[in-house]
Design an enzyme around this catalytic site. Structure first.
Site, short mmCIF file in Angstrom:
data_model
loop_
_atom_site.label_atom_id
_atom_site.label_comp_id
_atom_site.label_asym_id
_atom_site.label_seq_id
_atom_site.Cartn_x
_atom_site.Cartn_y
_atom_site.Cartn_z
N LYS A 183 0.84 -1.21 0.00
CA LYS A 183 0.00 0.00 0.00
C LYS A 183 0.87 1.26 0.00
CE LYS A 183 -3.14 -2.92 -0.25
NZ LYS A 183 -4.23 -3.44 0.56
C1 LIG Z 1 -5.12 -4.57 0.80
C2 LIG Z 1 -6.58 -4.47 0.82
C3 LIG Z 1 -7.35 -4.96 1.87
C4 LIG Z 1 -6.75 -5.73 3.02
O1 LIG Z 1 -5.71 -5.06 3.63
P1 LIG Z 1 -4.82 -5.83 4.73
O2 LIG Z 1 -4.16 -4.73 5.50
O3 LIG Z 1 -3.85 -6.66 3.96
O4 LIG Z 1 -5.74 -6.66 5.54
C5 LIG Z 1 -8.70 -4.76 1.85
N1 LIG Z 1 -9.30 -4.13 0.83
C6 LIG Z 1 -8.61 -3.65 -0.22
C7 LIG Z 1 -9.33 -2.92 -1.29
C8 LIG Z 1 -7.23 -3.83 -0.26
O5 LIG Z 1 -6.55 -3.36 -1.31
#
Ligand SMILES: *Cc1c(COP(=O)(O)O)cnc(C)c1O
Length: 375
Positions: A183
């Site tokens: 992210k």
């Molecule tokens: C990455 C992501 C998640 C989950 O995030 P985590 O921190 O890995 O649990 C949920 N929704 C979307 C749209 C994502 O891109």
């Protein structure tokens, strides 16, 4: 030969590495002063709203649904195109995810379909800001108000994005971020819920720590069987170091995305994402392959790119076609845009440490592979 270019890669600076070493030496590794400081910094970034960190966006979304009282017998409207966590968390509360299609170009929730999907059981809607491009939040909140729904924003990809000049997270109902290494900022693993009434914020603390509260050195109470999703101080320290760089990271992402558009102009051999405005954090640069005009499959395209040193991601398969959701009655053909994106999507490399030369290399390699692949 150039080294392999992945589709994404986190950037951790030396200052953060040194600060993590200090935390490791401090004797306090689990939730402590760094978690408090990270939450305070995130809160400041989100206009002073309450922030409670969690070990992931998945835990954040699940706990946000739970503090809204959502469970068995309830429905939550979710776009069919997202990472599967968006729907899984609804199922885990006992509620039913009611999928609706997305717009083919923005890849965000189709709000006319969302309105039509509201039933007497609908309790919430979960817009997803896919690739960092904000969903149409004015319409989301107007719809929510008309039908008295909670809004749980899946803002996992939207750290630093803004909608009509307002930062995602600085307004709205419950907004959930992710700090997974892919992210825009990372805490290794981590997430946060922004917003909530004082009672809900308190319940988020209980949800992430056994439903338990300590009122004195020898006095504990457990109100319900809570989970275990509190962030560590090591993770929070990484997150603090990343938050310092968020604006610079996102500025660089915008420059790199602009370079893709500049190099391809109107002549791109694949469908480029919509450009959005300066509020787009360019979490991902996701295009669509013209599969119908190609002699090779998407897998063969990805392999040909990898053979030339360029990593390609796939974000995402449409969620309703997974066996877990077919088991709830969902079928092929229900959400044609999500299905088409699911088949055709390819994520091109975009991360802050990339150079303009890297973007040129991706563009030239895509052009070369597709030139040889058209019918
Ligand atoms: C990455 C992501 C998640 C989950 O995030 P985590 O921190 O890995 O649990 C949920 N929704 C979307 C749209 C994502 O891109």
């Amino acid at each position: 030969m150039n080294s392999f270019l992945p589709f994404t890669r986190p950037s951790i600076d030396e200052q953060t590495i040194a600060e993590v070493a200090d935390v490791l030496r401090s004797g306090w590794l689990a939730s402590g002063p760094k978690v408090k400081a990270f939450e305070a910094a995130l809160s400041q970034y989100c206009g002073g709203r309450p922030v409670r960190s969690q070990t992931s966006a998945t835990a954040s979304l699940e706990h946000a649904l739970l503090v809204c009282g959502i469970g068995a017998g309830d429905e939550v409207i979710v776009p069919a195109m997202s990472f599967v966590a968006s729907a899984n968390v609804v199922v885990r509360t006992g509620a039913r995810p009611v999928f609706v299609d997305v717009d083919l170009h923005t890849r965000n929730i189709d709000l006319a379909q969302a309105e039509a999907a509201v039933s007497a059981r609908t309790r919430a809607i979960m817009p997803v800001h896919l690739c960092g491009l904000p969903a149409d939040l004015d319409r989301v909140y107007a719809l929510a108000e008309r039908h008295q729904l909670r809004v749980i924003e899946d803002a996992a990809q939207a750290m630093g994005s803004s909608y009509r000049g307002r930062r995602i997270g600085s307004f709205g109902d419950l907004v959930c971020f992710s700090f997974h290494p892919n992210k825009n900022i990372t805490s290794i693993e981590g997430g946060a819920v922004v917003g909530g009434s004082p009672e809900e914020v308190h319940e988020l603390e209980l949800q992430r720590f056994h439903g338990q509260e300590k009122s004195a050195a020898d006095a504990f109470e457990t109100y319900f069987a809570g989970g275990k999703a509190n962030l560590s101080d090591v993770a929070a320290c990484v997150g603090l170091g990343q938050l310092r760089q968020l604006e610079a990271f996102n500025l660089r992402r915008r420059e790199l995305a602009a370079r893709y558009f500049e190099l391809w102009g109107e002549a791109a051999p694949l469908a480029l994402p919509v450009r959005g405005d300066e509020g787009h954090n360019w979490h991902m640069f996701a295009a669509r392959l013209p599969l119908e005009q190609m002699r090779i499959s998407r897998l063969e395209f990805i392999e040909a790119m990898a053979a030339r040193g360029v990593g390609i991601g796939v974000h995402y398969p449409a969620m309703h076609l997974f066996s877990a959701y077919r088991a709830l009655g969902y079928r092929e053909g229900q959400f044609p845009n999500a299905e088409r994106i699911g088949r055709e999507t390819v994520t091109l490399p975009l991360f802050p440490a990339m150079s303009f030369e890297d973007v040129e290399r991706v563009v030239n390699t895509v052009n070369e592979v597709l030139r040889g692949a058209m019918r």
